[in-house]
Design a protein around this motif. Structure first.
Motif, PDB file in Angstrom:
ATOM      1  N   ALA A   1       1.864  15.491   0.577  1.00 15.50           N
ATOM      2  CA  ALA A   1       0.707  16.306   0.934  1.00 15.50           C
ATOM      3  C   ALA A   1      -0.596  15.672   0.489  1.00 15.50           C
ATOM      4  CB  ALA A   1       0.840  17.694   0.292  1.00 15.50           C
ATOM      5  N   ASN A   2      -0.524  14.770  -0.485  1.00 19.54           N
ATOM      6  CA  ASN A   2      -1.741  14.119  -0.978  1.00 19.54           C
ATOM      7  C   ASN A   2      -2.249  13.061  -0.003  1.00 19.54           C
ATOM      8  OD1 ASN A   2      -1.976  15.276  -3.808  1.00 19.54           O
ATOM      9  ND2 ASN A   2       0.106  14.471  -3.865  1.00 19.54           N
ATOM     10  N   THR A   3      -1.354  12.231   0.459  1.00 20.21           N
ATOM     11  CA  THR A   3      -1.713  11.188   1.426  1.00 20.21           C
ATOM     12  C   THR A   3      -0.699  11.239   2.564  1.00 20.21           C
ATOM     13  OG1 THR A   3      -0.398   9.560   0.176  1.00 20.21           O
ATOM     14  CG2 THR A   3      -2.748   9.692  -0.323  1.00 20.21           C
ATOM     15  N   PRO A   4      -0.937  12.103   3.546  1.00 21.55           N
ATOM     16  CA  PRO A   4       0.058  12.343   4.593  1.00 21.55           C
ATOM     17  C   PRO A   4       0.451  11.077   5.347  1.00 21.55           C
ATOM     18  CG  PRO A   4      -1.706  13.970   4.691  1.00 21.55           C
ATOM     19  CD  PRO A   4      -2.142  12.926   3.724  1.00 21.55           C
ATOM     20  N   GLN A   5       1.678  11.064   5.794  1.00 22.95           N
ATOM     21  CA  GLN A   5       2.219   9.925   6.541  1.00 22.95           C
ATOM     22  C   GLN A   5       1.353   9.574   7.741  1.00 22.95           C
ATOM     23  OE1 GLN A   5       6.266  10.550   7.912  1.00 22.95           O
ATOM     24  NE2 GLN A   5       5.977   9.073   9.593  1.00 22.95           N
TER      25      GLN A   5
ATOM     26  N   LEU B   1       0.858  -1.186   0.000  1.00 24.56           N
ATOM     27  CA  LEU B   1       0.000   0.000   0.000  1.00 24.56           C
ATOM     28  C   LEU B   1       0.890   1.230   0.000  1.00 24.56           C
ATOM     29  CD1 LEU B   1      -1.609  -2.330   1.838  1.00 24.56           C
ATOM     30  CD2 LEU B   1      -3.323  -0.528   1.781  1.00 24.56           C
ATOM     31  N   ASP B   2       0.837   1.972  -1.098  1.00 23.26           N
ATOM     32  CA  ASP B   2       1.734   3.095  -1.321  1.00 23.26           C
ATOM     33  C   ASP B   2       0.914   4.383  -1.393  1.00 23.26           C
ATOM     34  OD1 ASP B   2       3.662   4.889  -2.122  1.00 23.26           O
ATOM     35  OD2 ASP B   2       4.512   3.583  -3.659  1.00 23.26           O
ATOM     36  N   GLY B   3       0.962   5.183  -0.316  1.00 18.50           N
ATOM     37  CA  GLY B   3       0.189   6.416  -0.244  1.00 18.50           C
ATOM     38  C   GLY B   3      -1.176   6.174   0.370  1.00 18.50           C
ATOM     39  N   ILE B   4      -1.209   5.876   1.681  1.00 18.06           N
ATOM     40  CA  ILE B   4      -2.449   5.536   2.378  1.00 18.06           C
ATOM     41  C   ILE B   4      -3.345   6.764   2.478  1.00 18.06           C
ATOM     42  CG2 ILE B   4      -3.442   4.591   4.483  1.00 18.06           C
ATOM     43  CD1 ILE B   4      -1.621   2.627   3.081  1.00 18.06           C
ATOM     44  N   ILE B   5      -4.606   6.631   2.098  1.00 16.25           N
ATOM     45  CA  ILE B   5      -5.471   7.811   2.122  1.00 16.25           C
ATOM     46  C   ILE B   5      -6.497   7.792   3.250  1.00 16.25           C
ATOM     47  CG2 ILE B   5      -5.283   7.914  -0.382  1.00 16.25           C
ATOM     48  CD1 ILE B   5      -8.328   7.337  -0.458  1.00 16.25           C
ATOM     49  N   TYR B   6      -6.512   6.776   4.058  1.00 12.58           N
ATOM     50  CA  TYR B   6      -7.611   6.676   5.015  1.00 12.58           C
ATOM     51  C   TYR B   6      -7.130   5.989   6.272  1.00 12.58           C
ATOM     52  CZ  TYR B   6     -12.624   6.254   6.179  1.00 12.58           C
ATOM     53  OH  TYR B   6     -13.869   6.378   6.740  1.00 12.58           O
TER      54      TYR B   6
END
Length: 590
Positions: free
Chosen positions: A466-470, A254-259
């Motif tokens: 900034a799109n999918t913060p750590q 999973l690269d760039g978790i959004i939730y």
């Protein structure tokens, strides 16, 4: 539960579906199609970059062609299968739709299959991964698969409407409510009640169905371990997939978790996330001796914002508002790896606003903001079927990824307290859309990883994403369980220093770590994690006055203090060609 589901689905699927050549219409996500289109890029900033790099357009095309030819040289089998899946898995009376499955099969037999899940929402997988799929097949020693999700690309590609012809307006004030209503009405006239079946959960079911279809296709495929790899919004689909079908996959990336499990909604907090990213860059600047000599306080960004909102720089604000200035700075600079380090110097120039030293710079900057965030909608031509469906993006966003439990005013409160003030875009853009389309009945919201058959899972985050913060990944990672208690490396969260969005496709650190992790090569994994590419001190943006990035991107001898005799394009073509070459060529590394 899963076996029963698969039994029902396979009865509904076309038993005659076979692998064959990808037809020209099916392959319209290939690089040839992207290269022949004026709409090379899918977002307004990239449109602007495309305009500025036109002088080196053909040189860049040549690099793309080399990458494509390299990918094809290592691909033993590139083929497609068109399967028939139900619109509604609980109501067969709605009929079925065609879903295209893509396969890149290695010449050397592999013990694993890797399913790539695209982002967006609304991104076409064949466009995103069409060129790099064969490269990933070699990198991960896997047969690579992907599907164009329902309504996108080659899978009933109807989710494009006239409102998308003016895509620049999306970043100006969202898709205006009237055009969104017209767009929704058009889709409603095509799909009727089927429209509400275009959900994340059904995308996850389609993925599970496709995996089962492939595994039923051959004994070799049935014996391979199954990996699912989600990128950006694709991590949300994979999350839902693992929640609905916990015993299908062996491994996950999973690269760039959004939730996160706390119910964080991506687009409701997107403006704030961008502001927080600007703060990170400014803090990094303050840690650099030269940059600290220019940015003289930890509150420099907030001080500049207050001055601009108060009208301290009419040379700028007579052309573009302070709000649009900071929207551009957040959206245009903080999300792009090549441009992130321009944030401190831009704030420095706007704070000083000296007519002699900064006048031409400010004129150029204002013109750039006006082009990217126009005062009136600008037509960009017909939206290509290979990129991003903004209808799908908005439709899923307002149903799943936006917090309408709060008023717009409540959502704006944290922004007013942020360093750049209430400079926002997406709250204003999305909030009016809540009353246009009916919400679909989707019971799953706060998804988390429970007991699964996973024996290995990798999270990847960019420290400056900034799109999918750590912090989204930080919140979700503790909830992940793996079925490998004796393997200390079975569960890993990789944070790449000073990196923006998506780590494992081209970033050297992410490439090396993901390859070793997926191939279960613990020696190579340890070496990759210890390499300089993965260490914070190795990532230096060189804030000095003669930084190569600043000289190339602005055509100046001293980016901080030089007066510009004329208003050049912000990107010097020759230097940009070199920057692009270094960036794109990195994708050739297997």
């Amino acid at each position: 539960r899963t076996l029963t589901f698969f039994a029902l689905v396979l009865i509904a699927s076309q038993a005659s579906a076979q692998w064959g050549p990808c037809a020209p219409l099916v392959k319209r996500g290939s690089l040839e199609d992207l290269e022949s289109s004026d709409n090379q890029f899918e977002d307004p900033l990239s449109f602007e970059l495309d305009r500025m790099i036109r002088p080196v357009h053909y040189a860049v095309q040549e690099i793309f062609a080399k990458r494509r030819n390299f990918a094809r040289a290592i691909a033993a089998d590139e083929s497609c299968m068109i399967a028939s899946f139900p619109y509604d898995y609980s109501n067969s009376s709605l009929g079925s739709l065609s879903i295209t499955i893509y396969r890149y099969k290695r010449a050397t037999p592999s013990t694993r299959q890797m399913w790539l899940v695209a982002g967006g929402p609304g991104e076409v997988a064949s466009s995103s991964f069409g060129a790099i799929g064969p490269i990933l097949a070699e990198r991960y020693e896997a047969d690579v698969y992907m599907i164009d999700f329902r309504g996108l690309g080659s899978s009933n590609p109807l989710f494009y409407c006239p409102a998308e012809n003016e895509r620049a307006a999306f970043f100006q004030s969202g898709v205006p409510k009237s055009r969104w209503q017209a767009c929704y009405d058009e889709m409603q006239s095509i799909f009727g009640s089927k429209l509400l079946t275009f959900t994340t959960s059904n995308a996850a079911r389609d993925l599970a169905n496709a995996i089962q279809q492939v595994r039923a296709d051959s004994v070799a495929a049935a014996s391979q371990e199954v990996w699912v790899a989600g990128y950006s919004y694709g991590t949300y689909v994979v999350n839902r997939f693992l929640t609905l079908f916990p015993d299908v996959a062996t491994g996950a990336l999973l690269d760039g978790i959004i939730y996160g499990p706390d119910g964080t909604n991506l687009f409701s907090s997107y403006d704030l996330n961008l502001n927080l990213n600007v703060d990170k860059v400014m803090a990094d600047c303050r840690a650099d001796t030269y940059c600290r000599s220019k940015i003289t306080s930890d509150t420099f960004a907030a001080e500049t914002a207050r001055k601009l909102y108060a009208g301290s720089c009419p040379a700028l604000t007579d052309k573009v508002s302070a709000n649009y200035t900071f929207v551009y700075l957040k959206f245009g600079l903080s999300t792009q790896k090549l441009l992130t380090s321009l944030i401190p110097v831009t704030l420095y120039r706007l704070n000083r606003c000296d007519p002699k030293l900064d006048g031409a710079f400010i004129n150029t900057f204002a013109a750039q903001v006006q082009r990217v965030i126009p005062s009136a909608p600008t037509s960009r031509g017909t939206a290509p079927k290979t990129g991003l469906s903004y209808f799908t993006n908005n439709f899923i966003t307002i149903n799943e990824l936006f917090d309408f439990s709060k008023t717009a005013e409540q959502l704006l409160v944290p922004l007013r307290e942020a360093s750049l003030g209430q400079s926002e875009l997406l709250i204003t853009a999305f909030y009016p859309l809540r009353d246009v389309a009916p919400s679909y009945n989707e019971p799953l919201r706060n998804v988390s990883f429970g007991n699964t058959s996973l024996t290995r899972i990798l999270f990847a985050s960019g420290a400056w994403d900034a799109n999918t913060p750590q912090r989204y990944a930080d919140a979700l990672f503790p909830a992940v369980t793996v079925n490998a208690p004796s393997d200390p490396k079975a569960k890993l969260h990789l944070v790449v220093p000073k990196s923006t969005h998506i780590q494992t496709l081209q970033n050297p650190c992410g490439v090396a770590v993901s390859a070793a992790f997926i191939k279960r090569d613990d020696t190579a994994l340890a070496a990759a994690l210890a390499s300089s590419d993965c260490q914070p001190q190795s990532v230096d943006y060189q804030y000095s006055s003669r930084s190569a990035a600043y000289l190339g991107l602005n055509g100046l001898n001293n980016i901080w203090d030089d007066a510009i005799s004329a208003s050049p394009a912000l990107m010097a073509p020759v230097t940009l060609a070199l920057v692009l070459f270094a960036t794109i060529a990195s994708a050739l590394l297997v």
